[in-house]
Motif scaffolding. Structure first.
Motif, mmCIF file in Angstrom:
data_model
loop_
_atom_site.group_PDB
_atom_site.id
_atom_site.type_symbol
_atom_site.label_atom_id
_atom_site.label_comp_id
_atom_site.label_asym_id
_atom_site.label_seq_id
_atom_site.Cartn_x
_atom_site.Cartn_y
_atom_site.Cartn_z
ATOM 1 N N ALA A 130 0.831 -1.209 0.000
ATOM 2 C CA ALA A 130 0.000 0.000 0.000
ATOM 3 C C ALA A 130 0.863 1.256 0.000
ATOM 4 C CB ALA A 130 -0.933 -0.010 1.205
ATOM 5 N N GLN A 134 0.813 3.928 -3.065
ATOM 6 C CA GLN A 134 0.440 5.322 -2.822
ATOM 7 C C GLN A 134 1.564 6.268 -3.237
ATOM 8 O OE1 GLN A 134 -0.874 5.508 1.255
ATOM 9 N NE2 GLN A 134 -2.538 4.048 0.890
ATOM 10 N N ARG A 138 1.349 9.106 -6.190
ATOM 11 C CA ARG A 138 1.804 10.486 -5.957
ATOM 12 C C ARG A 138 2.750 10.934 -7.079
ATOM 13 N NH1 ARG A 138 5.672 12.011 -0.842
ATOM 14 N NH2 ARG A 138 6.302 14.107 -1.528
ATOM 15 N N ALA A 259 -4.638 -0.966 -4.282
ATOM 16 C CA ALA A 259 -3.990 0.070 -3.473
ATOM 17 C C ALA A 259 -3.624 1.283 -4.316
ATOM 18 C CB ALA A 259 -2.741 -0.499 -2.796
ATOM 19 N N TYR A 260 -3.309 1.055 -5.579
ATOM 20 C CA TYR A 260 -2.959 2.152 -6.485
ATOM 21 C C TYR A 260 -4.206 2.900 -6.948
ATOM 22 C CZ TYR A 260 -1.163 4.497 -10.682
ATOM 23 O OH TYR A 260 -0.839 5.423 -11.645
#
Length: 280
Positions: A130, A134, A138, A259-260
Motif C-alpha cells: 500500500a 500510494q 503520488r 492500493a494504487y
C-alpha cells in the motif's frame, strides 16, 4: 491506511562489501580523504555505486561511470534536480565530468529498501505494498506537461530493436514467465501486444523494490536510480513493481492495483511492458 511502526530491520548481508575507492578527480580525493568505502552489490547497471562513511558525518553515495554510464549519470543529475522539489530523493552534493568519466555524489537517504522490508517482514506485505502504491500514485500525479523529460514509446521500441539487432538482449536473464523464449520471441510479442494509446504520466522508469526506501513507519523516504524518469505510460512503472512483488507471492501482486486505485488492471498492457523491460 492505518500505519503502525514496524520493528527496525536487521543488517542485510550480501548487499555491499568493503572496497577501495574508485578513480577520483582531485576535488573528490581531497573532499573524501579518510572515508570508509563500501561497494553496493545490488542492481548496478553501468555505474559503480559506493556508500561512503566518515566519523561524525552523514553517509554519502557515489556513482562512478565511464562511457555510456557516464552519460547516464548526466541524465540522472538533471532528473534529480527536477524531481527534488516534488518527491524525496538523494540530494546531489557534487557532480563532475572528466574525459569519458563522471562522478555523482549524493546524500544518503534514511530508511531501508522496500525489498528488505518485504524480506524481513513478509507479514507486513499489505502495508508495504500500500505504501509503495500510494507513493507511485503520488509520482504519477505530478503534472506531466511540466516534466521536461520524455520517454516516448517509439524511442523505447527503437532502442529495444537496436539491442536485438546487436545481440545485447540476454535471454538467460528473462523472467520465469518467458523462460525458454528467444529475444526474437520477445520482440514478436511486443509487436502483438503493443497498446494503441499511451496513458502518459511522469514515470520513474525503474520502479523496483530496491529503488524505493521506506522508514520504520513504512513512509516513503526516497526514490533512487531516477536516470530513466520521464513521461511515459503508467504501466511502465506498474509492470516493473508488479513483477518484483511476484517474488513475495501472488497475494502481494494482487494487492498492488487496488492500493494504487485501479479496479481492473489491463493485463495486456502489463504483459507488453514486461516484455519491453526484458530488452534492457
Amino acid at each position: 491506511m492505518t500505519r503502525h511502526a514496524a520493528p527496525p530491520l536487521p543488517p542485510t548481508p550480501g548487499r555491499e562489501k568493503s572496497a577501495r575507492p574508485p578513480t577520483l578527480p582531485p576535488s573528490l580525493t581531497a573532499r573524501l580523504d579518510g572515508a570508509r568505502w563500501r561497494r553496493n552489490l545490488v542492481g548496478e547497471a553501468g555505474a559503480a555505486v559506493y556508500r561512503i562513511t566518515r566519523d561524525g558525518a552523514p553517509d554519502l553515495y557515489l556513482k562512478h561511470g565511464r562511457g555510456q554510464a557516464a552519460a547516464a549519470l548526466v541524465d540522472e543529475l538533471a532528473r534529480l534536480r527536477w524531481l527534488a522539489a516534488q518527491m524525496p530523493v538523494g540530494m546531489p552534493v557534487h557532480f563532475e565530468c572528466s574525459g569519458n568519466q563522471a562522478w555523482l555524489l549524493t546524500r544518503a537517504i534514511p530508511g531501508r529498501t522496500a525489498y528488505e522490508w518485504l524480506q524481513h517482514h513478509p507479514s507486513r506485505a499489505p502495508d508495504i505494498v500500500a505504501a509503495l502504491a500510494q507513493a507511485l500514485a503520488r509520482l504519477h500525479a505530478l503534472p506531466a506537461a511540466l516534466c521536461p523529460f520524455q520517454s516516448p514509446l517509439e524511442q523505447r521500441l527503437a532502442q529495444a530493436h537496436e539491442r536485438l539487432a546487436a545481440g545485447l538482449i540476454d535471454a538467460d536473464d528473462f523472467d520465469d514467465a518467458r523462460r525458454g523464449w528467444t529475444p526474437q520471441d520477445v520482440w514478436d510479442a511486443l509487436q502483438r501486444l503493443r497498446p494503441r494509446t499511451v496513458d502518459a504520466v511522469v514515470t520513474h522508469g525503474d520502479y523496483s523494490l530496491d529503488n524505493l526506501l521506506l522508514d520504520d513507519e513504512l513512509r516513503l523516504t526516497g526514490l533512487i536510480d531516477v536516470g530513466r524518469l520521464g513521461v511515459a505510460d503508467r504501466y511502465q512503472d506498474l509492470a516493473i513493481l508488479w513483477n518484483c512483488l511476484g517474488e513475495f507471492g501472488a497475494a502481494a501482486q494482487r494487492a498492488l492495483f487496488p492500493a494504487y486505485g485501479i479496479a481492473r488492471p489491463d493485463h495486456r498492457r502489463l504483459d507488453f511492458y514486461l516484455c519491453l523491460d526484458e530488452c534492457f
